[in-house]
Design an enzyme around this catalytic site. Structure first.
Site, PDB file in Angstrom:
ATOM      1  N   CYS A   1       0.880  -1.207  -0.090  1.00  0.00           N
ATOM      2  CA  CYS A   1      -0.031   0.064   0.082  1.00  0.00           C
ATOM      3  C   CYS A   1       0.927   1.150   0.063  1.00  0.00           C
ATOM      4  CB  CYS A   1      -1.026  -0.092   1.164  1.00  0.00           C
ATOM      5  SG  CYS A   1      -2.031  -1.278   1.184  1.00  0.00           S
TER       6      CYS A   1
ATOM      7  N   ARG B   1       4.029  -0.279  -4.786  1.00  0.00           N
ATOM      8  CA  ARG B   1       3.875  -0.817  -3.247  1.00  0.00           C
ATOM      9  C   ARG B   1       2.397  -1.493  -3.245  1.00  0.00           C
ATOM     10  NH1 ARG B   1       6.838   1.644   0.493  1.00  0.00           N
ATOM     11  NH2 ARG B   1       5.082   0.990   2.007  1.00  0.00           N
TER      12      ARG B   1
ATOM     13  N   TRP C   1      -2.499  -2.847  -1.629  1.00  0.00           N
ATOM     14  CA  TRP C   1      -2.223  -4.297  -1.921  1.00  0.00           C
ATOM     15  C   TRP C   1      -3.021  -5.052  -0.724  1.00  0.00           C
ATOM     16  CZ3 TRP C   1      -0.150  -8.239   1.206  1.00  0.00           C
ATOM     17  CH2 TRP C   1       0.445  -9.277   0.322  1.00  0.00           C
TER      18      TRP C   1
ATOM     19  N   ASN D   1      -1.704   2.735   5.292  1.00  0.00           N
ATOM     20  CA  ASN D   1      -0.891   1.371   5.143  1.00  0.00           C
ATOM     21  C   ASN D   1      -0.352   0.820   6.387  1.00  0.00           C
ATOM     22  OD1 ASN D   1       1.080  -0.247   3.850  1.00  0.00           O
ATOM     23  ND2 ASN D   1       2.790   1.298   4.243  1.00  0.00           N
ATOM     24  N   GLY D   2      -0.575  -0.621   6.439  1.00  0.00           N
ATOM     25  CA  GLY D   2      -0.215  -1.225   7.767  1.00  0.00           C
ATOM     26  C   GLY D   2      -1.327  -2.159   7.975  1.00  0.00           C
TER      27      GLY D   2
ATOM     28  N   GLU E   1      18.369 -16.530  -8.260  1.00  0.00           N
ATOM     29  CA  GLU E   1      18.146 -15.262  -8.488  1.00  0.00           C
ATOM     30  C   GLU E   1      17.176 -15.087  -9.895  1.00  0.00           C
ATOM     31  OE1 GLU E   1      17.048 -12.512  -7.067  1.00  0.00           O
ATOM     32  OE2 GLU E   1      16.974 -11.152  -8.496  1.00  0.00           O
TER      33      GLU E   1
ATOM     34  N   LYS F   1      13.242 -14.461 -10.703  1.00  0.00           N
ATOM     35  CA  LYS F   1      13.081 -13.409 -11.458  1.00  0.00           C
ATOM     36  C   LYS F   1      12.180 -13.763 -12.488  1.00  0.00           C
ATOM     37  CE  LYS F   1      13.975 -10.770  -9.833  1.00  0.00           C
ATOM     38  NZ  LYS F   1      14.467  -9.956  -9.045  1.00  0.00           N
TER      39      LYS F   1
ATOM     40  N   GLU G   1       8.628 -14.760 -11.230  1.00  0.00           N
ATOM     41  CA  GLU G   1       7.901 -13.767 -10.760  1.00  0.00           C
ATOM     42  C   GLU G   1       7.142 -12.876 -11.814  1.00  0.00           C
ATOM     43  OE1 GLU G   1      10.733 -10.936  -9.027  1.00  0.00           O
ATOM     44  OE2 GLU G   1       9.343 -10.103  -7.501  1.00  0.00           O
TER      45      GLU G   1
ATOM     46  N   HIS H   1      19.913 -35.552  -7.842  1.00  0.00           N
ATOM     47  CA  HIS H   1      19.195 -36.189  -6.716  1.00  0.00           C
ATOM     48  C   HIS H   1      17.730 -35.857  -6.686  1.00  0.00           C
ATOM     49  CE1 HIS H   1      23.206 -36.846  -4.980  1.00  0.00           C
ATOM     50  NE2 HIS H   1      23.721 -35.667  -5.139  1.00  0.00           N
TER      51      HIS H   1
ATOM     52  N   LYS I   1       6.159  -4.576  -3.914  1.00  0.00           N
ATOM     53  CA  LYS I   1       7.444  -4.536  -3.873  1.00  0.00           C
ATOM     54  C   LYS I   1       7.912  -4.533  -2.450  1.00  0.00           C
ATOM     55  CE  LYS I   1      11.353  -2.105  -5.838  1.00  0.00           C
ATOM     56  NZ  LYS I   1      11.944  -3.639  -6.300  1.00  0.00           N
TER      57      LYS I   1
HETATM   58  C1  AGP Z   1      12.382  -9.522  -5.899  1.00  0.00           C
HETATM   59  O1  AGP Z   1      12.386  -9.310  -7.212  1.00  0.00           O
HETATM   60  C2  AGP Z   1      11.142  -9.387  -5.202  1.00  0.00           C
HETATM   61  N1  AGP Z   1      10.211  -8.716  -5.364  1.00  0.00           N
HETATM   62  C3  AGP Z   1      11.222  -9.938  -3.561  1.00  0.00           C
HETATM   63  O2  AGP Z   1      11.673 -10.979  -3.430  1.00  0.00           O
HETATM   64  C4  AGP Z   1      12.320  -8.850  -2.651  1.00  0.00           C
HETATM   65  O3  AGP Z   1      13.403  -9.037  -2.814  1.00  0.00           O
HETATM   66  C5  AGP Z   1      11.899  -9.444  -1.176  1.00  0.00           C
HETATM   67  O4  AGP Z   1      10.442  -8.826  -0.931  1.00  0.00           O
HETATM   68  C6  AGP Z   1      12.745  -8.379  -0.255  1.00  0.00           C
HETATM   69  O5  AGP Z   1      12.567  -7.063  -0.460  1.00  0.00           O
HETATM   70  P1  AGP Z   1      13.427  -6.088   0.536  1.00  0.00           P
HETATM   71  O6  AGP Z   1      14.801  -6.378  -0.367  1.00  0.00           O
HETATM   72  O7  AGP Z   1      12.945  -4.752   0.253  1.00  0.00           O
HETATM   73  O8  AGP Z   1      13.506  -6.408   1.919  1.00  0.00           O
END
Ligand code: AGP
Length: 615
Positions: free
Chosen positions: A2, A27, A75, A101-102, A490, A494, A497, A513, A610
């Site tokens: 949010c 957000r 969100w 927000n929260g 990573e 990506k 996601e 394995h 995010k």
């Molecule tokens: C990465 O592409 C993500 N959107 C997510 O995994 C992110 O890295 C994670 O939520 C941690 O966020 P931060 O680095 O703001 O703590």
């Protein structure tokens, strides 16, 4: 999760609020809304969907102009993303509007109590109790600021809240009660004050108002702010004046926009030569690491180092852990969400490094709080100055990547990894019995070439062709060893996601394995070669290839594995510590192009946000 924005000024607020919401959409983008106060009362417009949907709604049913307003992009936590659950929320009279927000943890009790007093609720959100509470206290005190403070004092949980009130029943805008003010408070969720010329902002993050001002005040938990056309006041909950320092951020207003690119993610991938140069600047002088925050000897009393992080930041933390292990330092990397059970014994000689782009990730903050409570020394490696992680740790080391808007973290992974590489060598140099990496000079010399090499990758990448070639695949596997393992994980994160395709990252040796059972000609295996353990990676790639999987090597042009692979993504020759970062840029581009081909909403992947401020 949010984003909230509030603005008081002398001209119309609507456009400023909408631009701010667009810049905050990373957000959350389930629903959006604004409330504007003008001479004809409070006008609220909100709907499910993105800010674009809100804009369309405003074209059909404008609010009219007003100099004071609040906005929200959501969100969902409590209640699905419907029009009713969108913010701003109002009280029964419709005179008080609130964005939040929260999470209000005691909302159910408050709601029951308020319903018993005749308040009618329209949404399933926790937020809606706030305007009703303000109204309840307004009836008791007839003073809006006092009513706001009393309402805030009743809340348990985390919040950044902004409220506007219009109690001018005559509709003339002249009621003495009709104060031109925004009331806001912060507890556990980010809130930044922006100081413009004759206009003031409050927002969850700086990009919301970066086009208007670079002068900011980072508010702290317990702060209450009143914005008025003449200025602002910061107090504690009891009304005692509080002084907070102003800071000027050196972010460029262009950082908040997409510029020439279709997506923030693409822009942010392409901006890595610049962001990396910023990360490195002034930190390596004459072949020596100089971290102003941590002069030589700072870590002399450290026995062991724990990294805590989530998602992409966890993968960067793996970089840090690997480098410290090489230096003979006792170290471990923990998923922040599991830290409580995985941390093991820690004491004042334990250094806990929280790696977090936003500095607001709830899981990571919980781990920091746990480490603090158990006496460990804590450091935040973060992108956001003044973030909660930066404030709640003993020290902060900034990665200086500039604002990242795309939900998929890209440039911040590179900057985190480089920052951690430098930090780990500083730590290793301080700890008796530890040894910085053998060829530190070569590593640091190669670092100065890294921004230019990233530029080469971005300019010459064939990732778009490969994304198209393998688009019909059933699953996408990523393998590597050592630092290449972090990159494989990573790369897969990506890919899943933003494409919504099945992607998994493995340490190359693990394929045999179990995961090998999944391998067919429809499962390309992207094999990351970093110059460490490469022969073994090649063996594992060949095992997959002999079961039909196409092998894409991510390696320098002249690497021996390239010839036997089915396709190749090229990276410049560099020191093994940086090779993975170049490979990662190729994999970022691969994910981007695959998602683009599939028509995915790249900057706003479904179900994600995010900044994940809930545990
Ligand atoms: C990465 O592409 C993500 N959107 C997510 O995994 C992110 O890295 C994670 O939520 C941690 O966020 P931060 O680095 O703001 O703590």
């Amino acid at each position: 999760m949010c984003g909230i924005i509030a603005r008081v000024g002398r001209d119309d607020a609507v456009e400023t609020l909408l631009t701010g919401l667009e810049n905050l959409e990373y957000r959350g983008y389930d629903s959006a809304g604004i409330a504007i106060k003008n001479g004809t009362g409070l006008k609220v417009r909100k709907c499910s969907g993105e800010v674009d949907a809100l804009k369309t709604g405003l074209d059909e049913s404008p609010t009219g102009s007003g100099t004071i307003g609040i906005g929200h992009t959501r969100w969902s936590t409590h209640g699905p993303p419907t029009d009713e659950n969108a913010h701003p929320h109002t009280d029964t009279t419709g005179e008080i509007a609130v964005v939040h927000n929260g999470i209000i943890e005691n909302y159910a009790t408050l709601k029951t109590d308020l319903e018993a007093r005749g308040h009618e609720f329209e949404s399933e959100t926790d937020t809606e109790v706030i305007p009703h509470l303000i109204d309840e206290y307004r009836q008791q005190t007839a003073d809006i600021e006092t009513a706001f403070r009393k309402a805030i004092a009743d809340l348990e949980g985390s919040y950044a809240v902004a409220a506007i009130v219009d109690s001018d029943e005559s509709g003339t805008g002249t009621s003495p009660d009709d104060e031109e003010a925004i009331y806001a408070a912060r507890q556990g969720s980010p809130l930044v004050l922006g100081l413009g010329s004759e206009e003031w902002f409050l927002a969850s993050d700086i990009p919301a108002f970066l086009e208007e001002t670079n002068d900011v005040i980072y508010l702290e938990d317990g702060d209450v702010v009143v914005l008025e056309p003449e200025g602002y006041r910061i107090t504690d909950l009891e009304g005692n004046a509080v002084t907070r320092e102003m800071d000027t951020v050196d972010w460029d207003p262009e950082d908040a926009g997409k510029g020439e690119y279709d997506h923030y993610m693409r822009k942010e991938i392409h901006s890595q030569p610049t962001s990396l140069a910023n990360t490195i600047e002034g930190r390596v002088t004459d072949g020596e690491i100089e971290l102003a925050e941590f002069p030589a000897g700072t870590f002399a009393d450290v026995d062991d180092v724990q990294f805590v992080a989530c998602g992409t930041s966890y993968h960067a933390a793996m970089y840090g852990e690997w480098l410290l292990r090489e230096a003979d330092v006792r170290t471990a990397v923990h998923r922040a969400s599991e830290y409580e059970s995985s941390a093991g014994p820690i004491d004042e000689r334990t250094l806990v490094v929280a790696v977090t782009q936003s500095g607001e990730t709830a899981d990571t903050l919980a781990a920091v709080r746990s480490a603090n409570a158990r006496g460990a020394r804590t450091v935040a490696v973060t992108n956001v100055v003044g973030s909660t992680a930066a404030r709640e740790t003993d020290d902060a080391l900034y990665i200086r990547a500039g604002p990242e808007i795309g939900v998929a973290a890209t440039k911040t992974f590179s900057s985190q990894s480089v920052t951690l590489a430098l930090l780990t060598q500083r730590i290793a140099a301080d700890i008796p019995d530890a040894q910085p990496i053998d060829d530190l000079d070569a590593m640091l010399e190669a670092l100065s070439d890294l921004p230019k090499q990233v530029e080469t990758v971005v300019e010459t990448s064939r990732a778009a062709d490969l994304a198209e070639r393998y688009l019909e695949s059933r699953a996408f596997f990523f393998i590597g060893r050592g630092l290449g393992h972090a990159v494989a994980l990573e790369g897969a994160l990506k890919f899943k996601e933003i494409t919504y395709e099945h992607a998994e990252g493995f340490t190359a040796g693990e394929l045999k394995h179990g995961p090998l059972a999944l391998v067919t000609e429809a499962t390309p295996v992207f094999s990351v070669f970093t110059g460490g353990g490469d022969e073994a990676v090649q063996t594992n790639a060949t095992e997959a290839q002999s079961r039909g999987a196409p092998i894409v090597t991510v390696a320098p042009e002249d690497h021996p594995a390239v010839e036997s692979g089915d396709a190749h993504l090229s990276i410049p020759d560099t020191h093994p510590v940086w090779a993975g970062l170049l490979a990662n840029v190729q994999l970022q581009l691969l994910s981007y192009h695959a998602a683009n081909e599939l028509g995915r909403p790249i900057d706003k992947p479904r179900n994600l946000a995010k900044s994940v401020t809930v545990e």
